[in-house]
Enzyme design. Structure first.
Site, PDB file in Angstrom:
ATOM      1  N   LEU A  35       0.652  -1.379  -0.043  1.00 22.79           N
ATOM      2  CA  LEU A  35       0.078   0.044   0.045  1.00 22.79           C
ATOM      3  C   LEU A  35       0.914   1.344  -0.036  1.00 22.79           C
ATOM      4  O   LEU A  35       1.912   1.242   0.619  1.00 22.79           O
ATOM      5  CB  LEU A  35      -0.862   0.235   1.284  1.00 22.79           C
ATOM      6  CG  LEU A  35      -1.750  -1.177   1.395  1.00 22.79           C
ATOM      7  CD1 LEU A  35      -2.704  -1.093   2.725  1.00 22.79           C
ATOM      8  CD2 LEU A  35      -2.678  -1.466   0.319  1.00 22.79           C
ATOM      9  N   HIS A  36       0.404   2.211  -0.460  1.00 23.51           N
ATOM     10  CA  HIS A  36       1.137   3.674  -0.650  1.00 23.51           C
ATOM     11  C   HIS A  36      -0.190   4.708  -0.546  1.00 23.51           C
ATOM     12  O   HIS A  36      -1.135   4.426  -0.205  1.00 23.51           O
ATOM     13  CB  HIS A  36       1.662   3.983  -1.965  1.00 23.51           C
ATOM     14  CG  HIS A  36       0.946   3.458  -3.370  1.00 23.51           C
ATOM     15  ND1 HIS A  36      -0.164   4.379  -3.837  1.00 23.51           N
ATOM     16  CD2 HIS A  36       1.044   2.359  -3.988  1.00 23.51           C
ATOM     17  CE1 HIS A  36      -0.599   3.570  -4.803  1.00 23.51           C
ATOM     18  NE2 HIS A  36      -0.014   2.539  -5.028  1.00 23.51           N
ATOM     19  N   GLU A  37       0.274   5.904  -0.707  1.00 25.51           N
ATOM     20  CA  GLU A  37      -0.672   6.933  -0.336  1.00 25.51           C
ATOM     21  C   GLU A  37      -1.817   7.027  -1.249  1.00 25.51           C
ATOM     22  O   GLU A  37      -2.916   7.497  -0.763  1.00 25.51           O
ATOM     23  CB  GLU A  37       0.085   8.370  -0.489  1.00 25.51           C
ATOM     24  CG  GLU A  37       1.078   8.908   0.615  1.00 25.51           C
ATOM     25  CD  GLU A  37       1.712   9.908   0.532  1.00 25.51           C
ATOM     26  OE1 GLU A  37       1.245  11.028   0.042  1.00 25.51           O
ATOM     27  OE2 GLU A  37       2.875   9.820   0.620  1.00 25.51           O
ATOM     28  N   GLY A  38      -1.525   6.642  -2.455  1.00 26.94           N
ATOM     29  CA  GLY A  38      -3.072   6.562  -3.287  1.00 26.94           C
ATOM     30  C   GLY A  38      -3.983   5.509  -2.793  1.00 26.94           C
ATOM     31  O   GLY A  38      -5.021   5.868  -2.476  1.00 26.94           O
ATOM     32  N   HIS A  39      -3.524   4.269  -2.160  1.00 25.85           N
ATOM     33  CA  HIS A  39      -4.438   3.247  -1.437  1.00 25.85           C
ATOM     34  C   HIS A  39      -5.093   4.106  -0.242  1.00 25.85           C
ATOM     35  O   HIS A  39      -6.341   3.899   0.090  1.00 25.85           O
ATOM     36  CB  HIS A  39      -3.709   2.009  -1.103  1.00 25.85           C
ATOM     37  CG  HIS A  39      -2.946   1.286  -2.060  1.00 25.85           C
ATOM     38  ND1 HIS A  39      -1.878   1.079  -2.342  1.00 25.85           N
ATOM     39  CD2 HIS A  39      -3.707   0.455  -3.272  1.00 25.85           C
ATOM     40  CE1 HIS A  39      -1.714   0.433  -3.370  1.00 25.85           C
ATOM     41  NE2 HIS A  39      -2.970  -0.061  -3.889  1.00 25.85           N
ATOM     42  N   GLN A  63      -5.027 -12.353 -12.863  1.00 21.57           N
ATOM     43  CA  GLN A  63      -4.954 -11.222 -13.713  1.00 21.57           C
ATOM     44  C   GLN A  63      -3.680 -10.775 -14.163  1.00 21.57           C
ATOM     45  O   GLN A  63      -3.359  -9.868 -14.922  1.00 21.57           O
ATOM     46  CB  GLN A  63      -5.709 -10.025 -13.000  1.00 21.57           C
ATOM     47  CG  GLN A  63      -4.486  -9.362 -12.022  1.00 21.57           C
ATOM     48  CD  GLN A  63      -5.518  -8.246 -11.164  1.00 21.57           C
ATOM     49  OE1 GLN A  63      -6.239  -8.571 -10.400  1.00 21.57           O
ATOM     50  NE2 GLN A  63      -5.028  -7.027 -11.186  1.00 21.57           N
ATOM     51  N   GLY A 149      -8.714   3.603  -7.815  1.00 25.62           N
ATOM     52  CA  GLY A 149      -7.877   4.723  -8.382  1.00 25.62           C
ATOM     53  C   GLY A 149      -8.147   5.036  -9.869  1.00 25.62           C
ATOM     54  O   GLY A 149      -7.998   3.920 -10.470  1.00 25.62           O
ATOM     55  N   ASP A 152      -5.882   3.731 -12.964  1.00 22.13           N
ATOM     56  CA  ASP A 152      -6.215   2.370 -13.762  1.00 22.13           C
ATOM     57  C   ASP A 152      -7.539   2.763 -14.502  1.00 22.13           C
ATOM     58  O   ASP A 152      -8.773   2.426 -14.076  1.00 22.13           O
ATOM     59  CB  ASP A 152      -6.649   1.115 -12.855  1.00 22.13           C
ATOM     60  CG  ASP A 152      -5.191   0.853 -12.413  1.00 22.13           C
ATOM     61  OD1 ASP A 152      -4.193   0.400 -12.944  1.00 22.13           O
ATOM     62  OD2 ASP A 152      -4.761   1.140 -10.866  1.00 22.13           O
ATOM     63  N   GLN A 155      -9.599   0.063 -16.025  1.00 24.24           N
ATOM     64  CA  GLN A 155     -10.168  -0.804 -15.129  1.00 24.24           C
ATOM     65  C   GLN A 155     -11.325  -0.291 -14.410  1.00 24.24           C
ATOM     66  O   GLN A 155     -12.383  -0.954 -14.290  1.00 24.24           O
ATOM     67  CB  GLN A 155      -8.982  -1.083 -13.866  1.00 24.24           C
ATOM     68  CG  GLN A 155      -9.647  -1.950 -12.544  1.00 24.24           C
ATOM     69  CD  GLN A 155      -8.568  -2.256 -11.758  1.00 24.24           C
ATOM     70  OE1 GLN A 155      -7.876  -3.294 -11.854  1.00 24.24           O
ATOM     71  NE2 GLN A 155      -8.342  -1.585 -10.676  1.00 24.24           N
TER      72      GLN A 155
HETATM   73  O1  PAF Z   1      -6.382  -2.348  -9.147  1.00 22.86           O
HETATM   74  C1  PAF Z   1      -6.037  -3.347  -8.396  1.00 22.86           C
HETATM   75  O2  PAF Z   1      -5.070  -3.277  -7.529  1.00 22.86           O
HETATM   76  C2  PAF Z   1      -6.319  -4.622  -8.772  1.00 22.86           C
HETATM   77  O3  PAF Z   1      -6.715  -4.708 -10.106  1.00 22.86           O
HETATM   78  C3  PAF Z   1      -7.879  -5.150  -7.969  1.00 22.86           C
HETATM   79  C4  PAF Z   1      -8.714  -4.072  -8.508  1.00 22.86           C
HETATM   80  C5  PAF Z   1      -7.695  -5.029  -6.494  1.00 22.86           C
HETATM   81  C6  PAF Z   1      -8.054  -6.655  -8.389  1.00 22.86           C
HETATM   82  O4  PAF Z   1      -7.261  -7.509  -8.378  1.00 22.86           O
END
Ligand code: PAF
Length: 294
Positions: A35-39, A63, A149, A152, A155
């Site tokens: 994890l980083h500041e974005g999360h 994935q 975020g 992506d 996504q």
């Molecule tokens: O963005 C991510 O970190 C991944 O693609 C996710 C959404 C957690 C799915 O594994």
């Protein structure tokens, strides 16, 4: 903060919480950890808007392509747990691969159309893996809202469409990209960069910044801007472009490449999306531009 490593534990914890908090809402942040500041910004936003915050950390093998970085993807569960707790997480779900996929996966969620371009084209099967795991996680957590975020961007578009197509009752919240002081978008993969690659990686941000000015010029076309952005990135000798695309937003269509921006309706939006490799590290970034007219 309660840690759950199994699905049974997660379901029991959620059931108990719901019994004790009738009508309480659940915000969910799915992650692959490191994890980083974005999360952190996603968790804080979720915590501002919901009563119970669930964060998942799961590096999802489905994935990653066969030659991608699944094995070496950075992992630091203890540090992650501290950071998640500090940001406001109530339940941290950290399943093993065996817990999530005890048997070979015969059922996948495949999202077509939106996934045949950008990262979907460069990483075949990637979005089937994302769709499948996110749908599983949504079934397990049953959140009211899930936070992703905008880095992506594809996504986000894919998950929004999956949720709409499958009537999954969760609100998708796309949150702004968080950047390092020099503009590099925060990513768990930034740790792979050598000092020289790290210095040059700012080229992605610089091209997105520079494009602000180009998008203000009514005589330029999206195709010409794309060309200029690619040239700017190529000035960094370590940069190897995977793609530089300018697509319509939010549809992500490859149309309107040759129309001067001044001839488009004011308010029309494009997204510039970049994927650039520095050594073995593939970085992505994007920005949305609104056309102003003449
Ligand atoms: O963005 C991510 O970190 C991944 O693609 C996710 C959404 C957690 C799915 O594994």
């Amino acid at each position: 903060m309660k840690r759950c490593n199994t699905i049974t534990e997660l379901r029991r914890t959620l059931r108990e919480w719901k019994q004790n908090h009738p009508g309480g809402s659940i915000g969910f942040v799915p992650t692959m950890g490191f994890l980083h500041e974005g999360h952190e910004s996603l968790i804080r936003r979720a915590a501002d808007e919901h009563q119970l915050i669930v964060v998942s950390i799961f590096v999802n093998p489905l994935q990653f392509g066969p030659n991608e970085d699944f094995e070496r993807y950075p992992r630091d569960p203890e540090r992650d747990a501290k950071l998640a707790e500090k940001a406001g997480t109530d339940i941290l779900f950290m399943p093993s691969v065996e817990e999530m996929y005890p048997r070979p996966v015969l059922t996948k969620v495949m999202i077509s159309g939106l996934t045949d371009k950008l990262c979907g084209a460069s990483r075949p099967g990637h979005f089937d893996g994302v769709g499948t795991v996110v749908s599983k996680l949504f079934h397990l957590v049953q959140p009211d809202a899930a936070y992703f975020g905008q880095k992506d961007a594809q996504q986000v578009a894919v998950i929004e469409r999956m949720v709409e197509d499958l009537n999954i009752p969760v609100k998708i919240v796309a949150c702004p990209i968080v950047r390092e002081p020099d503009g590099l978008a925060m990513s768990s993969r930034n740790v792979y960069l050598s000092p020289e690659e790290r210095t040059q990686a700012v080229a992605l941000y610089q091209s997105l910044q520079q494009a602000e000015q180009w998008f203000a010029d009514p005589d330029l076309t999206a195709g010409e801007i794309r060309q200029r952005m690619s040239e700017l990135i190529r000035r960094s000798p370590l940069a190897e472009i995977d793609y530089v695309e300018i697509l319509t937003f939010p549809d992500l269509e490859d149309s309107r490449q040759d129309i001067p921006l001044g001839d488009l309706p004011p308010g029309f939006r494009y997204i510039a999306a970049l994927a650039v490799k520095f050594g073995a590290t593939r970085l992505i970034d994007n920005r949305i531009y609104t056309v102003k007219g003449r």
